[in-house]
Design a protein around this motif. Structure first.
Motif, PDB file in Angstrom:
ATOM      1  N   LEU A 157      -9.343 -23.617 -21.038  1.00  0.00           N
ATOM      2  CA  LEU A 157      -8.329 -22.644 -21.653  1.00  0.00           C
ATOM      3  C   LEU A 157      -8.635 -21.503 -22.946  1.00  0.00           C
ATOM      4  O   LEU A 157      -7.999 -20.848 -22.883  1.00  0.00           O
ATOM      5  N   GLU A 158      -9.431 -22.142 -23.918  1.00  0.00           N
ATOM      6  CA  GLU A 158      -9.622 -21.580 -25.037  1.00  0.00           C
ATOM      7  C   GLU A 158     -11.304 -21.315 -25.691  1.00  0.00           C
ATOM      8  O   GLU A 158     -11.609 -22.886 -25.631  1.00  0.00           O
ATOM      9  N   LEU A 159     -11.345 -20.557 -26.342  1.00  0.00           N
ATOM     10  CA  LEU A 159     -12.660 -21.081 -27.440  1.00  0.00           C
ATOM     11  C   LEU A 159     -12.868 -20.348 -28.655  1.00  0.00           C
ATOM     12  O   LEU A 159     -12.234 -19.895 -28.984  1.00  0.00           O
ATOM     13  N   GLU A 160     -13.414 -20.948 -29.180  1.00  0.00           N
ATOM     14  CA  GLU A 160     -13.753 -20.699 -30.963  1.00  0.00           C
ATOM     15  C   GLU A 160     -15.244 -20.020 -30.843  1.00  0.00           C
ATOM     16  O   GLU A 160     -15.869 -20.980 -30.188  1.00  0.00           O
ATOM     17  N   ALA A 161     -15.892 -19.377 -31.456  1.00  0.00           N
ATOM     18  CA  ALA A 161     -17.225 -19.098 -31.041  1.00  0.00           C
ATOM     19  C   ALA A 161     -17.125 -17.900 -32.250  1.00  0.00           C
ATOM     20  O   ALA A 161     -16.571 -17.083 -33.678  1.00  0.00           O
ATOM     21  N   VAL A 162     -18.801 -17.450 -32.963  1.00  0.00           N
ATOM     22  CA  VAL A 162     -19.118 -17.298 -33.550  1.00  0.00           C
ATOM     23  C   VAL A 162     -20.430 -16.013 -33.425  1.00  0.00           C
ATOM     24  O   VAL A 162     -21.219 -15.986 -32.803  1.00  0.00           O
ATOM     25  N   PRO A 164     -22.711 -12.921 -33.701  1.00  0.00           N
ATOM     26  CA  PRO A 164     -23.790 -12.704 -34.103  1.00  0.00           C
ATOM     27  C   PRO A 164     -23.699 -12.158 -35.924  1.00  0.00           C
ATOM     28  O   PRO A 164     -25.089 -12.760 -36.339  1.00  0.00           O
ATOM     29  N   GLU A 165     -22.778 -12.406 -36.370  1.00  0.00           N
ATOM     30  CA  GLU A 165     -22.488 -11.584 -37.650  1.00  0.00           C
ATOM     31  C   GLU A 165     -22.440 -12.365 -38.438  1.00  0.00           C
ATOM     32  O   GLU A 165     -21.792 -12.238 -39.514  1.00  0.00           O
ATOM     33  N   GLY A 166     -21.483 -13.165 -37.327  1.00  0.00           N
ATOM     34  CA  GLY A 166     -21.110 -14.278 -38.434  1.00  0.00           C
ATOM     35  C   GLY A 166     -19.494 -14.398 -38.858  1.00  0.00           C
ATOM     36  O   GLY A 166     -19.007 -15.546 -39.497  1.00  0.00           O
ATOM     37  N   THR A 167     -18.947 -13.358 -37.927  1.00  0.00           N
ATOM     38  CA  THR A 167     -17.740 -13.378 -37.335  1.00  0.00           C
ATOM     39  C   THR A 167     -17.039 -14.589 -36.455  1.00  0.00           C
ATOM     40  O   THR A 167     -17.644 -14.721 -35.702  1.00  0.00           O
ATOM     41  N   VAL A 168     -15.842 -15.378 -37.150  1.00  0.00           N
ATOM     42  CA  VAL A 168     -15.019 -16.255 -36.400  1.00  0.00           C
ATOM     43  C   VAL A 168     -14.368 -15.638 -35.101  1.00  0.00           C
ATOM     44  O   VAL A 168     -13.268 -15.705 -36.155  1.00  0.00           O
ATOM     45  N   ILE A 169     -14.852 -16.194 -33.807  1.00  0.00           N
ATOM     46  CA  ILE A 169     -13.055 -15.267 -33.149  1.00  0.00           C
ATOM     47  C   ILE A 169     -12.474 -16.056 -32.077  1.00  0.00           C
ATOM     48  O   ILE A 169     -13.192 -17.311 -32.305  1.00  0.00           O
ATOM     49  N   ARG A 170     -11.995 -16.012 -31.743  1.00  0.00           N
ATOM     50  CA  ARG A 170     -10.792 -16.998 -30.904  1.00  0.00           C
ATOM     51  C   ARG A 170     -10.556 -16.145 -29.195  1.00  0.00           C
ATOM     52  O   ARG A 170     -10.713 -14.378 -29.141  1.00  0.00           O
ATOM     53  N   ALA A 171     -10.858 -16.526 -28.191  1.00  0.00           N
ATOM     54  CA  ALA A 171     -10.170 -16.114 -27.023  1.00  0.00           C
ATOM     55  C   ALA A 171      -9.802 -17.101 -26.418  1.00  0.00           C
ATOM     56  O   ALA A 171     -10.080 -18.477 -26.495  1.00  0.00           O
ATOM     57  N   GLY A 172      -8.754 -16.850 -25.379  1.00  0.00           N
ATOM     58  CA  GLY A 172      -8.312 -16.899 -24.182  1.00  0.00           C
ATOM     59  C   GLY A 172      -7.137 -17.870 -25.631  1.00  0.00           C
ATOM     60  O   GLY A 172      -6.826 -17.439 -26.542  1.00  0.00           O
ATOM     61  N   VAL A 180      -3.767 -11.314 -22.045  1.00  0.00           N
ATOM     62  CA  VAL A 180      -2.756 -10.258 -23.360  1.00  0.00           C
ATOM     63  C   VAL A 180      -4.292  -9.599 -23.550  1.00  0.00           C
ATOM     64  O   VAL A 180      -5.244 -10.554 -24.179  1.00  0.00           O
ATOM     65  N   GLY A 181      -4.739  -7.989 -23.477  1.00  0.00           N
ATOM     66  CA  GLY A 181      -5.463  -8.033 -23.544  1.00  0.00           C
ATOM     67  C   GLY A 181      -7.056  -8.353 -22.634  1.00  0.00           C
ATOM     68  O   GLY A 181      -6.581  -9.320 -21.462  1.00  0.00           O
ATOM     69  N   TYR A 182      -8.553  -7.928 -23.054  1.00  0.00           N
ATOM     70  CA  TYR A 182      -9.700  -7.933 -21.789  1.00  0.00           C
ATOM     71  C   TYR A 182      -9.412  -9.583 -22.041  1.00  0.00           C
ATOM     72  O   TYR A 182      -9.747  -9.726 -22.830  1.00  0.00           O
ATOM     73  N   ASP A 183     -10.440 -10.271 -21.083  1.00  0.00           N
ATOM     74  CA  ASP A 183     -10.744 -11.136 -20.301  1.00  0.00           C
ATOM     75  C   ASP A 183     -11.996 -11.243 -21.593  1.00  0.00           C
ATOM     76  O   ASP A 183     -13.112 -11.902 -20.794  1.00  0.00           O
ATOM     77  N   LEU A 184     -12.024 -12.082 -23.059  1.00  0.00           N
ATOM     78  CA  LEU A 184     -13.140 -12.439 -23.300  1.00  0.00           C
ATOM     79  C   LEU A 184     -13.420 -13.758 -23.281  1.00  0.00           C
ATOM     80  O   LEU A 184     -14.734 -13.881 -23.235  1.00  0.00           O
ATOM     81  N   LYS A 185     -12.188 -14.360 -23.142  1.00  0.00           N
ATOM     82  CA  LYS A 185     -13.062 -15.951 -22.544  1.00  0.00           C
ATOM     83  C   LYS A 185     -14.022 -16.221 -21.900  1.00  0.00           C
ATOM     84  O   LYS A 185     -15.291 -16.443 -21.849  1.00  0.00           O
ATOM     85  N   ASP A 186     -13.371 -15.538 -20.258  1.00  0.00           N
ATOM     86  CA  ASP A 186     -14.552 -15.412 -19.266  1.00  0.00           C
ATOM     87  C   ASP A 186     -15.711 -14.519 -19.528  1.00  0.00           C
ATOM     88  O   ASP A 186     -16.350 -14.208 -18.667  1.00  0.00           O
ATOM     89  N   LEU A 187     -15.666 -13.739 -20.733  1.00  0.00           N
ATOM     90  CA  LEU A 187     -17.240 -12.788 -20.841  1.00  0.00           C
ATOM     91  C   LEU A 187     -18.428 -13.768 -21.080  1.00  0.00           C
ATOM     92  O   LEU A 187     -19.190 -13.796 -20.763  1.00  0.00           O
ATOM     93  N   LEU A 188     -17.662 -14.933 -22.248  1.00  0.00           N
ATOM     94  CA  LEU A 188     -18.386 -15.569 -23.307  1.00  0.00           C
ATOM     95  C   LEU A 188     -18.477 -16.871 -21.962  1.00  0.00           C
ATOM     96  O   LEU A 188     -20.195 -17.031 -22.437  1.00  0.00           O
ATOM     97  N   ILE A 189     -17.836 -17.335 -20.939  1.00  0.00           N
ATOM     98  CA  ILE A 189     -18.498 -18.306 -20.145  1.00  0.00           C
ATOM     99  C   ILE A 189     -19.047 -17.963 -19.440  1.00  0.00           C
ATOM    100  O   ILE A 189     -19.207 -16.788 -18.426  1.00  0.00           O
ATOM    101  N   GLY A 190     -20.702 -18.056 -18.539  1.00  0.00           N
ATOM    102  CA  GLY A 190     -21.407 -17.867 -18.336  1.00  0.00           C
ATOM    103  C   GLY A 190     -22.422 -16.730 -19.153  1.00  0.00           C
ATOM    104  O   GLY A 190     -23.518 -16.704 -18.613  1.00  0.00           O
ATOM    105  N   SER A 191     -22.265 -16.704 -20.265  1.00  0.00           N
ATOM    106  CA  SER A 191     -23.222 -15.261 -20.933  1.00  0.00           C
ATOM    107  C   SER A 191     -24.628 -16.063 -21.145  1.00  0.00           C
ATOM    108  O   SER A 191     -25.029 -15.372 -22.059  1.00  0.00           O
ATOM    109  N   GLU A 192     -24.372 -17.103 -21.294  1.00  0.00           N
ATOM    110  CA  GLU A 192     -26.219 -18.165 -21.748  1.00  0.00           C
ATOM    111  C   GLU A 192     -25.661 -18.266 -23.276  1.00  0.00           C
ATOM    112  O   GLU A 192     -27.342 -17.515 -23.348  1.00  0.00           O
ATOM    113  N   GLY A 193     -25.333 -18.335 -23.865  1.00  0.00           N
ATOM    114  CA  GLY A 193     -25.803 -18.166 -25.163  1.00  0.00           C
ATOM    115  C   GLY A 193     -25.810 -16.551 -25.861  1.00  0.00           C
ATOM    116  O   GLY A 193     -26.421 -16.896 -27.127  1.00  0.00           O
TER     117      GLY A 193
END
Lengths: 446, 446
Positions: A157-162, A164-172, A180-193
């Motif tokens: 449903l929702e991700l918290e992520a950091v 590369p420059e060290g900022t905390v973001i939220r997606a989903g 609401v805006g572009y789907d950053l959550k699904d972009l992070l899923i499967g992006s292999e870190g």
């Protein structure tokens, strides 16, 4: 890096033993990182990334290291950022049916934690006793139950992520729907870190099904088995799993650890779940369809006989090493109805030049694990077979990876599936998140 | 633009009637485009984008114009690129259970086309008789069945799209699983036509459920109804729909077109689908849970009485204009268990300063359509209520849009839900696809 970390109070090591142990993952590719860091929370992750970003040091995030394509293989001399100590199940909300976890939580531990509350988290990769939820999200892991229940992506449903420059973001969002805006959550899923480091995950969970039944069906040809799979689904029955094993897979398991499985050209393990009545009704219908398709059926109603069947299925991977010291493992997917054509192709190439091909996997959703087994001196032939396989899969409108990702080992094929313009966009996204290219560099892109 | 199009053979018009008719969408915001172009295929779309990109002219893609937030409102003097003539159902693959369509196919037409083959495409926005599949993908449309079956995103396997500079790209794959590179497919879904123009869509479809039953349950308080919703889901019953109407919604429908609905504080329409036996068993259990929660239940088993109930539900939107000439419509979502808190808030603000608030919607997944009705002179008060509502929704860990998107009308709120860093990434993605900013400019971002 070492000096900066010393002052931060974050746990790290550069002892040779640790550098050795964290130098490889399940891909068996080996490197020697410069340092291993264990984050205890999102602040640690942000601090490490700030330092690494400032110094331009590459960082490879790591869960349990069960990735088979090298997504968590360290960069020589770089940082391994282990998330295995971030293993809290933070919140289970029974009313809302969601759960908030840290990335290092082991999939199987979460499953059992939910079970006692009569809740159910479906994604079940074969490595579920070791692999972490963070890794599952990074690779969009699947598993046998994908047929009915989908893959990891379908539960996040929702991700918290950091970043590369060290900022905390939220997606989903915590909600089941959102535009609401572009789907950053699904972009992070499967992006292999490679885009950001996932530090919290909120997953949707389901009520535990009342009942499960396992059936073993066997056929004297893959094509009959293929017809059977399509007929079951067309009849409106959606099993939770349909796991296919070819003759080679069953034979190797029986040699390795005799489980009493009948040896047939095609064996299909079927699991049905749902309410008591539905499951029994569906099992009867599946058995009927099986007989009509010329197959034989055996029902395992109790837990013990079910376990025996699943034990055989789970023994395939370790048993395979009997057939060759080396293995190329492709988790290709084809549209369901192309399964017989794919197996026909495999039958033709297997055995040529002493390279053996064994196939098994999630036939219901067309995701087949194809193992090319060989002894070291035959590496060239094995690689040629692997390349031909990928070409055949793409010809059948398939994809080169269903759940293992690209990592390092499949970078050479990604250009066969993805066009230059699409790759440009992906590279652009990578630069957007990681302009210095320090996060898991060299993965995914050729 | 006009001259270049003349030589291309692509259909276009700049007659005042066409410019007027294509000057607005369901958001009722009005502009006057410079030209309307009707694409007949992907080549037309690519040609239009190449010309527009060269000349730096803004292009707004458009399906049926049913977007409620202004996602398809034209840019003054710009191009409207209508996809309504790309309406072929190209292929229905019954074995693979997928369908390939052009973006201009009407949702309801697809549903009926599949029905005769005993196949089922679940997403059912209220506008399904008019809205197009392309628009559904662009906005990630939902509908009542979202509770059990998810939203448009959950059915899109593969997209073909044209980038703003006129290149054809592909995103996703025909297979049910895939982890290959970044997820461009989900990035395009819900991007409101700002990243690329979708020209082909492959959708996964399901077998048609054997049986449907509709139940109407009524409660003397929203909070009892909220308990009931949670209890049903916790019992492991997953209805295909749970549609909530508050007293205001029922009253306005009955005044507009008497359907004989009982007027209660909370009315919940429930649809169950599945195999014959399961549906009947579930209906009995739902009725039992309803009585335990202090509600009353009425069952509609045959098609006619089911239609009567759904007719009432679908009449709410048109009936609302009896309460005020102007309407602000927010399709917020809150975590399920916050529904009673949200309604408590609505009860407090409704009626204040002659602004009426009527709420209805997809209670099962927490997606509530909140309508703020007012006469023109009260615009300021209405806007103040709308703002307070958004703040309350975010306080409850909700989201500002479940299925309508941001478009123009919600741009002012997006910054309340999405952080600056996240917005920067989204803006970067926009630039990556559309460096000249010609595709649907001014939408989504504040």
């Amino acid at each position: 890096m070492r000096e900066a970390l010393k002052f931060s109070g974050i746990e790290f090591s550069d002892s040779p033993e640790d550098l050795f142990c964290y130098g490889f993952d399940a891909s068996r590719l080996k490197t020697t990182p410069g340092i291993v860091v264990w984050a205890k929370g999102v602040e640690d992750v942000a601090s490490v990334m700030k330092i690494a970003s400032e110094k331009g040091v590459p960082v490879v995030p790591r869960g349990a290291g069960t990735a088979t394509t090298g997504a968590s293989t360290p960069v020589e001399g770089g940082v391994v950022l282990s998330l295995e100590k971030m293993q809290r199940i933070i919140e289970i909300d029974e009313e809302n049916m969601d759960v908030l976890v840290e990335p290092g939580v082991i999939n199987g531990r979460l499953q059992r934690g939910l079970e006692v509350l009569d809740l159910f988290y479906p994604p079940d990769p074969a490595s579920l006793e070791f692999c972490t939820i963070g890794g599952n999200v990074a690779l969009n892991a699947g598993g046998p139950r994908g047929l009915k229940y989908g893959v990891t992506r379908d539960y996040v449903l929702e991700l918290e992520a950091v970043t590369p420059e060290g900022t905390v973001i939220r997606a989903g969002a915590r909600t089941l729907k959102r535009t609401v805006g572009y789907d950053l959550k699904d972009l992070l899923i499967g992006s292999e870190g490679t885009l950001a480091i996932i530090t919290k995950i909120r997953l949707r969970v389901l009520p535990m099904p009342e009942r499960r039944i396992t059936l073993l069906t066997t056929f004297d040809s893959i094509s009959r088995c293929g017809d059977f799979i399509l007929s079951v689904l067309k009849a409106g029955i959606l099993p939770s799993c349909m796991e296919l094993m070819d003759r080679g897979a069953v034979e190797v398991v029986e040699e390795y650890r005799a489980t009493g499985l009948p040896v047939a050209e095609a064996s299909l393990l079927i699991e049905l779940d749902g309410s008591n009545r539905t499951v029994i009704q569906d099992a009867e219908r599946v058995a009927e369809v099986c007989r009509r398709c010329g197959g034989e059926v055996q029902v395992a109603e109790d837990h013990l006989s079910q376990e025996a069947l699943w034990k055989a299925r789970r023994s395939i991977a370790p048993a395979l090493y009997r057939l060759g010291s080396e293995k190329i493992n492709h988790d290709v997917v084809v549209p369901r109805r192309q399964i017989p054509t794919l197996f026909e192709f495999l039958r033709k190439v297997s055995g040529q030049q002493d390279v053996k091909v064994v196939a098994f996997g999630h036939a219901g959703d067309g995701n087949i694990h194809i193992n090319i087994l060989y002894h070291r001196e035959l590496e060239q032939s094995a690689r040629a077979v692997a390349k031909r396989l990928i070409e055949e899969v793409l010809r059948l409108e398939g994809t080169i990876s269903g759940e293992h990702g690209v990592g390092l080992t499949k970078r050479q094929y990604i250009g066969l599936e993805i066009s230059n313009r699409e790759m440009d966009i992906m590279r652009g996204i990578k630069r957007l998140f990681d302009p210095k290219g320090i996060l898991n560099p060299g993965k995914v892109f050729p």
